[in-house]
Design a protein around this motif. Structure first.
Motif, PDB file in Angstrom:
ATOM      1  N   ARG A  72       0.824  -1.219   0.000  1.00  0.00           N
ATOM      2  CA  ARG A  72       0.000   0.000   0.000  1.00  0.00           C
ATOM      3  C   ARG A  72       0.852   1.262   0.000  1.00  0.00           C
ATOM      4  NH1 ARG A  72      -5.234  -1.622   0.516  1.00  0.00           N
ATOM      5  NH2 ARG A  72      -5.607  -3.401   1.897  1.00  0.00           N
ATOM      6  N   ALA A  73       2.139   1.126   0.270  1.00  0.00           N
ATOM      7  CA  ALA A  73       3.037   2.285   0.278  1.00  0.00           C
ATOM      8  C   ALA A  73       3.798   2.422  -1.033  1.00  0.00           C
ATOM      9  CB  ALA A  73       4.019   2.170   1.440  1.00  0.00           C
ATOM     10  N   ARG A  74       3.412   1.648  -2.036  1.00  0.00           N
ATOM     11  CA  ARG A  74       4.223   1.565  -3.262  1.00  0.00           C
ATOM     12  C   ARG A  74       4.259   2.876  -4.038  1.00  0.00           C
ATOM     13  NH1 ARG A  74      -0.669  -0.043  -3.835  1.00  0.00           N
ATOM     14  NH2 ARG A  74      -1.861   0.344  -5.741  1.00  0.00           N
ATOM     15  N   THR A  75       3.330   3.793  -3.813  1.00  0.00           N
ATOM     16  CA  THR A  75       3.345   5.067  -4.550  1.00  0.00           C
ATOM     17  C   THR A  75       3.945   6.214  -3.754  1.00  0.00           C
ATOM     18  OG1 THR A  75       1.120   5.663  -3.811  1.00  0.00           O
ATOM     19  CG2 THR A  75       1.293   4.384  -5.853  1.00  0.00           C
ATOM     20  N   THR A  76       4.249   5.973  -2.473  1.00  0.00           N
ATOM     21  CA  THR A  76       4.737   7.069  -1.627  1.00  0.00           C
ATOM     22  C   THR A  76       6.089   6.807  -0.988  1.00  0.00           C
ATOM     23  OG1 THR A  76       3.516   6.184   0.276  1.00  0.00           O
ATOM     24  CG2 THR A  76       2.392   7.843  -1.081  1.00  0.00           C
ATOM     25  N   VAL A  77       6.507   5.555  -0.927  1.00  0.00           N
ATOM     26  CA  VAL A  77       7.775   5.198  -0.282  1.00  0.00           C
ATOM     27  C   VAL A  77       8.685   4.575  -1.340  1.00  0.00           C
ATOM     28  CG1 VAL A  77       8.865   3.786   1.496  1.00  0.00           C
ATOM     29  CG2 VAL A  77       6.618   4.827   1.934  1.00  0.00           C
ATOM     30  N   PRO A  78       9.805   5.221  -1.672  1.00  0.00           N
ATOM     31  CA  PRO A  78      10.653   4.723  -2.754  1.00  0.00           C
ATOM     32  C   PRO A  78      11.055   3.259  -2.618  1.00  0.00           C
ATOM     33  CG  PRO A  78      11.323   6.937  -2.143  1.00  0.00           C
ATOM     34  CD  PRO A  78      10.280   6.528  -1.154  1.00  0.00           C
ATOM     35  N   ALA A  79      11.381   2.819  -1.421  1.00  0.00           N
ATOM     36  CA  ALA A  79      11.784   1.421  -1.239  1.00  0.00           C
ATOM     37  C   ALA A  79      10.634   0.475  -1.571  1.00  0.00           C
ATOM     38  CB  ALA A  79      12.258   1.188   0.192  1.00  0.00           C
ATOM     39  N   ALA A  80       9.410   0.869  -1.234  1.00  0.00           N
ATOM     40  CA  ALA A  80       8.243   0.043  -1.564  1.00  0.00           C
ATOM     41  C   ALA A  80       7.965   0.076  -3.062  1.00  0.00           C
ATOM     42  CB  ALA A  80       7.022   0.526  -0.782  1.00  0.00           C
ATOM     43  N   THR A  81       8.210   1.222  -3.694  1.00  0.00           N
ATOM     44  CA  THR A  81       8.057   1.324  -5.144  1.00  0.00           C
ATOM     45  C   THR A  81       8.984   0.332  -5.846  1.00  0.00           C
ATOM     46  OG1 THR A  81       7.552   3.688  -4.931  1.00  0.00           O
ATOM     47  CG2 THR A  81       8.182   2.890  -7.120  1.00  0.00           C
ATOM     48  N   GLU A  82      10.237   0.294  -5.399  1.00  0.00           N
ATOM     49  CA  GLU A  82      11.215  -0.611  -5.992  1.00  0.00           C
ATOM     50  C   GLU A  82      10.849  -2.075  -5.722  1.00  0.00           C
ATOM     51  OE1 GLU A  82      14.909   0.642  -4.340  1.00  0.00           O
ATOM     52  OE2 GLU A  82      14.776   2.663  -5.212  1.00  0.00           O
ATOM     53  N   ALA A  83      10.362  -2.346  -4.523  1.00  0.00           N
ATOM     54  CA  ALA A  83       9.982  -3.719  -4.181  1.00  0.00           C
ATOM     55  C   ALA A  83       8.823  -4.188  -5.049  1.00  0.00           C
ATOM     56  CB  ALA A  83       9.610  -3.805  -2.700  1.00  0.00           C
ATOM     57  N   PHE A  84       7.839  -3.321  -5.244  1.00  0.00           N
ATOM     58  CA  PHE A  84       6.698  -3.698  -6.064  1.00  0.00           C
ATOM     59  C   PHE A  84       7.134  -3.924  -7.512  1.00  0.00           C
ATOM     60  CE2 PHE A  84       2.726  -2.571  -8.473  1.00  0.00           C
ATOM     61  CZ  PHE A  84       2.009  -3.705  -8.095  1.00  0.00           C
ATOM     62  N   ALA A  85       8.046  -3.106  -7.996  1.00  0.00           N
ATOM     63  CA  ALA A  85       8.562  -3.299  -9.356  1.00  0.00           C
ATOM     64  C   ALA A  85       9.241  -4.660  -9.489  1.00  0.00           C
ATOM     65  CB  ALA A  85       9.534  -2.174  -9.714  1.00  0.00           C
ATOM     66  N   ARG A  86       9.978  -5.075  -8.455  1.00  0.00           N
ATOM     67  CA  ARG A  86      10.608  -6.395  -8.483  1.00  0.00           C
ATOM     68  C   ARG A  86       9.554  -7.505  -8.496  1.00  0.00           C
ATOM     69  NH1 ARG A  86      15.011  -3.888  -5.808  1.00  0.00           N
ATOM     70  NH2 ARG A  86      13.940  -3.741  -3.808  1.00  0.00           N
ATOM     71  N   ILE A  87       8.495  -7.315  -7.744  1.00  0.00           N
ATOM     72  CA  ILE A  87       7.418  -8.308  -7.687  1.00  0.00           C
ATOM     73  C   ILE A  87       6.754  -8.444  -9.052  1.00  0.00           C
ATOM     74  CG2 ILE A  87       5.109  -8.724  -6.743  1.00  0.00           C
ATOM     75  CD1 ILE A  87       6.257  -7.428  -4.093  1.00  0.00           C
ATOM     76  N   VAL A  88       6.436  -7.320  -9.668  1.00  0.00           N
ATOM     77  CA  VAL A  88       5.802  -7.343 -10.992  1.00  0.00           C
ATOM     78  C   VAL A  88       6.727  -8.010 -12.011  1.00  0.00           C
ATOM     79  CG1 VAL A  88       4.935  -5.909 -12.885  1.00  0.00           C
ATOM     80  CG2 VAL A  88       4.360  -5.319 -10.515  1.00  0.00           C
ATOM     81  N   ALA A  89       8.010  -7.674 -11.943  1.00  0.00           N
ATOM     82  CA  ALA A  89       8.971  -8.273 -12.875  1.00  0.00           C
ATOM     83  C   ALA A  89       9.075  -9.784 -12.668  1.00  0.00           C
ATOM     84  CB  ALA A  89      10.340  -7.617 -12.706  1.00  0.00           C
ATOM     85  N   ALA A  90       9.036 -10.221 -11.413  1.00  0.00           N
ATOM     86  CA  ALA A  90       9.118 -11.661 -11.130  1.00  0.00           C
ATOM     87  C   ALA A  90       7.894 -12.385 -11.661  1.00  0.00           C
ATOM     88  CB  ALA A  90       9.264 -11.886  -9.633  1.00  0.00           C
ATOM     89  N   VAL A  91       6.707 -11.815 -11.442  1.00  0.00           N
ATOM     90  CA  VAL A  91       5.487 -12.424 -11.982  1.00  0.00           C
ATOM     91  C   VAL A  91       5.562 -12.492 -13.497  1.00  0.00           C
ATOM     92  CG1 VAL A  91       2.992 -12.157 -12.239  1.00  0.00           C
ATOM     93  CG2 VAL A  91       4.065 -11.718 -10.020  1.00  0.00           C
ATOM     94  N   GLY A  92       6.016 -11.400 -14.113  1.00  0.00           N
ATOM     95  CA  GLY A  92       6.133 -11.370 -15.569  1.00  0.00           C
ATOM     96  C   GLY A  92       7.066 -12.429 -16.096  1.00  0.00           C
ATOM     97  N   ALA A  93       8.233 -12.584 -15.472  1.00  0.00           N
ATOM     98  CA  ALA A  93       9.202 -13.579 -15.936  1.00  0.00           C
ATOM     99  C   ALA A  93       8.652 -14.998 -15.771  1.00  0.00           C
ATOM    100  CB  ALA A  93      10.504 -13.428 -15.160  1.00  0.00           C
ATOM    101  N   LEU A  94       8.079 -15.307 -14.611  1.00  0.00           N
ATOM    102  CA  LEU A  94       7.571 -16.641 -14.378  1.00  0.00           C
ATOM    103  C   LEU A  94       6.429 -16.981 -15.346  1.00  0.00           C
ATOM    104  CD1 LEU A  94       7.564 -16.753 -10.471  1.00  0.00           C
ATOM    105  CD2 LEU A  94       9.144 -17.918 -12.026  1.00  0.00           C
ATOM    106  N   GLY A  95       5.595 -15.997 -15.636  1.00  0.00           N
ATOM    107  CA  GLY A  95       4.486 -16.225 -16.567  1.00  0.00           C
ATOM    108  C   GLY A  95       4.952 -16.483 -17.980  1.00  0.00           C
ATOM    109  N   ARG A  96       6.143 -16.017 -18.302  1.00  0.00           N
ATOM    110  CA  ARG A  96       6.714 -16.269 -19.632  1.00  0.00           C
ATOM    111  C   ARG A  96       7.584 -17.528 -19.642  1.00  0.00           C
ATOM    112  NH1 ARG A  96       7.445 -10.754 -18.975  1.00  0.00           N
ATOM    113  NH2 ARG A  96       9.657 -11.061 -18.453  1.00  0.00           N
ATOM    114  N   GLY A  97       7.609 -18.223 -18.512  1.00  0.00           N
ATOM    115  CA  GLY A  97       8.399 -19.440 -18.435  1.00  0.00           C
ATOM    116  C   GLY A  97       9.865 -19.211 -18.199  1.00  0.00           C
ATOM    117  N   ALA A  98      10.234 -17.996 -17.757  1.00  0.00           N
ATOM    118  CA  ALA A  98      11.631 -17.666 -17.500  1.00  0.00           C
ATOM    119  C   ALA A  98      11.885 -17.615 -16.001  1.00  0.00           C
ATOM    120  CB  ALA A  98      11.983 -16.330 -18.147  1.00  0.00           C
ATOM    121  N   TRP A  99      13.119 -17.778 -15.610  1.00  0.00           N
ATOM    122  CA  TRP A  99      13.507 -17.649 -14.207  1.00  0.00           C
ATOM    123  C   TRP A  99      14.122 -16.264 -14.011  1.00  0.00           C
ATOM    124  CZ3 TRP A  99      12.401 -18.888  -9.633  1.00  0.00           C
ATOM    125  CH2 TRP A  99      13.297 -18.714  -8.571  1.00  0.00           C
ATOM    126  N   PRO A 100      13.524 -15.434 -13.143  1.00  0.00           N
ATOM    127  CA  PRO A 100      13.975 -14.032 -13.049  1.00  0.00           C
ATOM    128  C   PRO A 100      15.307 -13.843 -12.352  1.00  0.00           C
ATOM    129  CG  PRO A 100      12.203 -14.461 -11.481  1.00  0.00           C
ATOM    130  CD  PRO A 100      12.330 -15.700 -12.334  1.00  0.00           C
TER     131      PRO A 100
END
Length: 315
Positions: A286-314
């Protein structure tokens, strides 16, 4: 709440977020009736809602399962042919939340990956104790596996991370088993006498007392703590699980569960990666738009979901 050692350990912008959450949903609210807690939590969720990204459309539906209907919301990126579907289980201690409380997070996950996202409104305790939420979570997976025609990635945060892990373990031999899972600060039933459970027993936004409260409300009479559908870390077999990414927060009593889960999967010959986000607390999404560290963490989460969904290991 006294800030204690966390006063200087956490960044000022994170304290702004923590104070905002506590202004809506203070720790002492656990003493109120569940319906009152839900009303306050829902108002807080609306206050933090960031809206949906442009191009994301959503529609609600029902999944028929063993005489009951499970509400779901499916997010899709307009004009994009999805290459995978994310089955998303929301947090809220098994007693709070639903399709609205995590609507913007699911929409952003859809926009960030281009995948369809299926948000599951599983039954909540205390009206429905274990295994009701787990049964709904499995039913939603089975529906997605048989009707979507897409590879599936399981994803959940907090209580939803517990459900995602339990579903992955229960369905690992399904004909359309998930091709990946991403668990965000999940509670997996780990060792409460060591690690983060001790070091961060009184962390902001989630304490070990809170964890015990949610566990007790969720538990049926004579609930076994060794039931892997209740506590995934109590399973005796961690083989055959999909590639797994676990992201936890440093200042969260649940963080050690992520490390332990990674270690069990690796020891069983599987692929898993655990990352503890420094200087963050439980519910940082919930802090992903106001706390830089949370923004970066959420970006990593989205990237991990994206890679796994494409059959890649992130990693």
């Amino acid at each position: 709440m006294t800030r204690g050692s966390y006063e200087t350990r956490l960044d000022p912008e994170l304290w702004v977020y923590i104070d905002a959450v506590n202004a809506w949903y203070p720790p002492e609210i656990l003493g109120l009736p569940i319906d009152k807690q839900r009303a306050v939590y829902d108002r807080m969720s609306r206050a933090f809602h960031q809206g949906r990204p442009p191009g994301v459309k959503a529609r609600d539906g029902l999944i028929a399962a063993a005489g009951r209907d499970i509400p779901v919301r499916r997010y899709q990126s307009a004009g994009t042919a999805a290459k995978a579907m994310v089955v998303y289980y929301h947090g809220g201690g098994f007693i709070l939340g639903g399709l609205e409380s995590h609507d913007d997070i699911c929409a952003e996950l859809c926009a960030g990956t281009g995948f369809d996202v299926l948000s599951v409104d599983y039954r909540l305790a205390p009206e429905h104790v274990h295994p009701a939420a787990f049964d709904d979570a499995v039913s939603a997976f089975e529906w997605a596996a048989t009707t979507s025609g897409l590879p599936l990635v399981l994803c959940g945060e907090s209580a939803g991370g517990n459900l995602a892990a339990a579903v992955a373990q229960a369905t690992r031999r399904h004909a359309s088993a998930a091709i990946g899972q991403v668990l965000i600060y999940p509670g997996l039933g780990g060792d409460e006498s060591a690690g983060s459970y001790i070091e961060h027993a009184e962390a902001p936004l989630l304490s070990v007392g809170d964890i015990a409260f949610y566990r007790d409300v969720r538990s049926a009479k004579r609930q076994s703590p060794d039931d892997p559908t209740f506590s995934p870390l109590r399973d005796t077999d961690f083989s055959g699980l999909p590639p797994t990414v676990i992201v936890t927060a440093e200042c969260d009593p649940l963080s050690s569960d992520g490390e332990a889960y990674r270690d069990r999967i690796l020891a069983s010959g599987g692929r898993a990666w655990w990352h503890e986000e420094p200087k963050l607390v439980h519910s940082f999404l919930r802090a992903r738009t106001t706390v830089p560290a949370a923004t970066e963490a959420f970006a990593r989460i989205v990237a991990a979901v994206g890679a796994l969904g494409r059959g890649a290991w992130p990693y």
